[in-house]
Design a protein around this motif. Structure first.
Motif, PDB file in Angstrom:
ATOM      1  N   LEU A  24       0.821  -1.212   0.000  1.00  0.00           N
ATOM      2  CA  LEU A  24       0.000   0.000   0.000  1.00  0.00           C
ATOM      3  C   LEU A  24       0.853   1.259   0.000  1.00  0.00           C
ATOM      4  N   LEU A  25       1.958   1.242   0.734  1.00  0.00           N
ATOM      5  CA  LEU A  25       2.851   2.398   0.740  1.00  0.00           C
ATOM      6  C   LEU A  25       3.460   2.621  -0.644  1.00  0.00           C
ATOM      7  N   ALA A  26       3.884   1.537  -1.272  1.00  0.00           N
ATOM      8  CA  ALA A  26       4.450   1.641  -2.626  1.00  0.00           C
ATOM      9  C   ALA A  26       3.400   2.146  -3.606  1.00  0.00           C
ATOM     10  N   ALA A  27       2.172   1.657  -3.455  1.00  0.00           N
ATOM     11  CA  ALA A  27       1.091   2.100  -4.330  1.00  0.00           C
ATOM     12  C   ALA A  27       0.745   3.561  -4.071  1.00  0.00           C
ATOM     13  N   GLY A  28       0.779   3.958  -2.796  1.00  0.00           N
ATOM     14  CA  GLY A  28       0.501   5.348  -2.457  1.00  0.00           C
ATOM     15  C   GLY A  28       1.502   6.286  -3.108  1.00  0.00           C
ATOM     16  N   LEU A  29       2.764   5.912  -3.085  1.00  0.00           N
ATOM     17  CA  LEU A  29       3.803   6.720  -3.721  1.00  0.00           C
ATOM     18  C   LEU A  29       3.560   6.812  -5.225  1.00  0.00           C
ATOM     19  N   ALA A  30       3.258   5.677  -5.849  1.00  0.00           N
ATOM     20  CA  ALA A  30       3.063   5.647  -7.297  1.00  0.00           C
ATOM     21  C   ALA A  30       1.876   6.500  -7.728  1.00  0.00           C
ATOM     22  N   VAL A  31       0.758   6.367  -7.026  1.00  0.00           N
ATOM     23  CA  VAL A  31      -0.455   7.109  -7.396  1.00  0.00           C
ATOM     24  C   VAL A  31      -0.298   8.594  -7.107  1.00  0.00           C
ATOM     25  N   TRP A  32       0.246   8.915  -5.942  1.00  0.00           N
ATOM     26  CA  TRP A  32       0.399  10.315  -5.531  1.00  0.00           C
ATOM     27  C   TRP A  32       1.321  11.079  -6.472  1.00  0.00           C
ATOM     28  N   ALA A  33       2.348  10.402  -6.960  1.00  0.00           N
ATOM     29  CA  ALA A  33       3.326  11.060  -7.834  1.00  0.00           C
ATOM     30  C   ALA A  33       2.844  11.176  -9.277  1.00  0.00           C
ATOM     31  N   ASP A  34       1.814  10.419  -9.630  1.00  0.00           N
ATOM     32  CA  ASP A  34       1.288  10.429 -10.995  1.00  0.00           C
ATOM     33  C   ASP A  34       0.335  11.607 -11.166  1.00  0.00           C
ATOM     34  N   GLN A  35       0.770  12.613 -11.890  1.00  0.00           N
ATOM     35  CA  GLN A  35      -0.039  13.814 -12.045  1.00  0.00           C
ATOM     36  C   GLN A  35      -1.286  13.590 -12.892  1.00  0.00           C
ATOM     37  N   ASP A  36      -1.353  12.455 -13.584  1.00  0.00           N
ATOM     38  CA  ASP A  36      -2.516  12.151 -14.420  1.00  0.00           C
ATOM     39  C   ASP A  36      -3.553  11.303 -13.685  1.00  0.00           C
ATOM     40  N   THR A  37      -3.260  10.941 -12.443  1.00  0.00           N
ATOM     41  CA  THR A  37      -4.172  10.099 -11.665  1.00  0.00           C
ATOM     42  C   THR A  37      -4.598  10.820 -10.400  1.00  0.00           C
ATOM     43  N   ARG A  38      -5.884  10.839 -10.133  1.00  0.00           N
ATOM     44  CA  ARG A  38      -6.396  11.448  -8.902  1.00  0.00           C
ATOM     45  C   ARG A  38      -6.040  10.539  -7.730  1.00  0.00           C
ATOM     46  N   THR A  39      -5.500  11.120  -6.683  1.00  0.00           N
ATOM     47  CA  THR A  39      -5.069  10.336  -5.525  1.00  0.00           C
ATOM     48  C   THR A  39      -6.263  10.032  -4.634  1.00  0.00           C
ATOM     49  N   THR A  40      -6.762   8.811  -4.758  1.00  0.00           N
ATOM     50  CA  THR A  40      -7.897   8.362  -3.960  1.00  0.00           C
ATOM     51  C   THR A  40      -7.569   6.995  -3.364  1.00  0.00           C
ATOM     52  N   MET A  41      -8.335   6.602  -2.366  1.00  0.00           N
ATOM     53  CA  MET A  41      -8.162   5.290  -1.769  1.00  0.00           C
ATOM     54  C   MET A  41      -8.406   4.198  -2.811  1.00  0.00           C
ATOM     55  N   THR A  42      -9.401   4.414  -3.662  1.00  0.00           N
ATOM     56  CA  THR A  42      -9.714   3.429  -4.705  1.00  0.00           C
ATOM     57  C   THR A  42      -8.539   3.232  -5.649  1.00  0.00           C
ATOM     58  N   ALA A  43      -7.907   4.345  -6.043  1.00  0.00           N
ATOM     59  CA  ALA A  43      -6.762   4.256  -6.949  1.00  0.00           C
ATOM     60  C   ALA A  43      -5.587   3.552  -6.286  1.00  0.00           C
ATOM     61  N   VAL A  44      -5.351   3.858  -5.018  1.00  0.00           N
ATOM     62  CA  VAL A  44      -4.250   3.221  -4.289  1.00  0.00           C
ATOM     63  C   VAL A  44      -4.494   1.724  -4.154  1.00  0.00           C
ATOM     64  N   CYS A  45      -5.712   1.343  -3.795  1.00  0.00           N
ATOM     65  CA  CYS A  45      -6.033  -0.079  -3.638  1.00  0.00           C
ATOM     66  C   CYS A  45      -5.887  -0.822  -4.968  1.00  0.00           C
ATOM     67  N   ALA A  46      -6.322  -0.184  -6.048  1.00  0.00           N
ATOM     68  CA  ALA A  46      -6.195  -0.802  -7.371  1.00  0.00           C
ATOM     69  C   ALA A  46      -4.727  -0.996  -7.730  1.00  0.00           C
ATOM     70  N   GLU A  47      -3.910   0.016  -7.450  1.00  0.00           N
ATOM     71  CA  GLU A  47      -2.475  -0.075  -7.731  1.00  0.00           C
ATOM     72  C   GLU A  47      -1.828  -1.181  -6.905  1.00  0.00           C
ATOM     73  N   ALA A  48      -2.273  -1.332  -5.674  1.00  0.00           N
ATOM     74  CA  ALA A  48      -1.695  -2.345  -4.788  1.00  0.00           C
ATOM     75  C   ALA A  48      -2.274  -3.735  -5.026  1.00  0.00           C
ATOM     76  N   GLY A  49      -3.420  -3.790  -5.708  1.00  0.00           N
ATOM     77  CA  GLY A  49      -4.068  -5.068  -5.907  1.00  0.00           C
ATOM     78  C   GLY A  49      -4.696  -5.606  -4.637  1.00  0.00           C
ATOM     79  N   LEU A  50      -5.185  -4.678  -3.797  1.00  0.00           N
ATOM     80  CA  LEU A  50      -5.786  -5.048  -2.517  1.00  0.00           C
ATOM     81  C   LEU A  50      -7.149  -4.388  -2.364  1.00  0.00           C
TER      82      LEU A  50
END
Length: 203
Positions: A24-50
């Motif tokens: 989740l931390l790795a996914a949070g970093l990836a999503v937060w740093a991506d200026q084309d992706t809105r930083t939401t819990m849903t996006a973080v969970c999708a990135e983490a696969g959880l």
């Protein structure tokens, strides 16, 4: 949410929870740093696969996750810079340059870390205070290192703290301009300028 007990395929429940938190931390970093992706819990969970169930196992909410990401980056910056300074020996100038070089190298290896901790965190109201705390902590560490290695030379501790704030504040602005492309400079030029600035503030 409580972590279920028991061992599964040789891995304990606590170990599985820790692994999910790391994802989740790795996914949070990836999503937060991506200026084309809105930083939401849903996006973080999708990135983490959880699922969100596992999100709440480790974090109370999105802001808690983002703060944990910031804290990890700050700890890495501090540890990486400290280790580089120690390896440089006792010469103050060599220590300063090694420490700043390690910091710049960290940003080059993964620019996302500088972007989220220094740039993106300003846009999150609940994280601005934490960003300020982390920058002031690094400023204090700069003041302590300078006093220990360069001596006071008649300066007061308050003057050292002032210099530390000037240096870290300037570095934050420099890194922001460097990362967003408005300031063109090589890594070596950044290291040279920052090293001169820090040593100049304490002499």
């Amino acid at each position: 949410m409580a972590v279920q007990s028991g061992v599964y395929r040789g891995v304990s429940a606590a170990q599985r929870a820790a692994a999910r938190r790391t994802r989740l931390l790795a996914a949070g970093l990836a999503v937060w740093a991506d200026q084309d992706t809105r930083t939401t819990m849903t996006a973080v969970c999708a990135e983490a696969g959880l699922s969100e169930r596992y999100f709440y196992e480790s974090f109370s909410g999105l802001d808690a996750l983002l703060e944990a990401v910031m804290n990890e980056i700050a700890a890495e910056i501090e540890e990486t810079s400290r280790r580089a300074a120690e390896q440089a020996g006792t010469d103050p100038e060599a220590r300063v340059r090694a420490s700043i070089h390690a910091f710049v190298r960290l940003l080059l290896d993964d620019p996302r870390k500088g972007r989220v901790a220094i740039v993106e965190s300003v846009a999150v109201p609940k994280l601005r205070r934490r960003r300020t705390e982390l920058l002031r902590h690094l400023a204090h560490q700069s003041a302590v290192e300078a006093r220990e290695r360069l001596g006071s030379s008649g300066r007061s501790e308050n003057e050292d703290e002032t210099a530390g704030l000037l240096f870290i504040g300037g570095m934050a602005e420099l890194v922001t301009a460097w990362l967003d492309g408005t300031h063109k400079a090589s890594a070596d030029e950044i290291v040279d300028a920052a090293s001169r600035a820090l040593l100049g503030l304490y002499r």
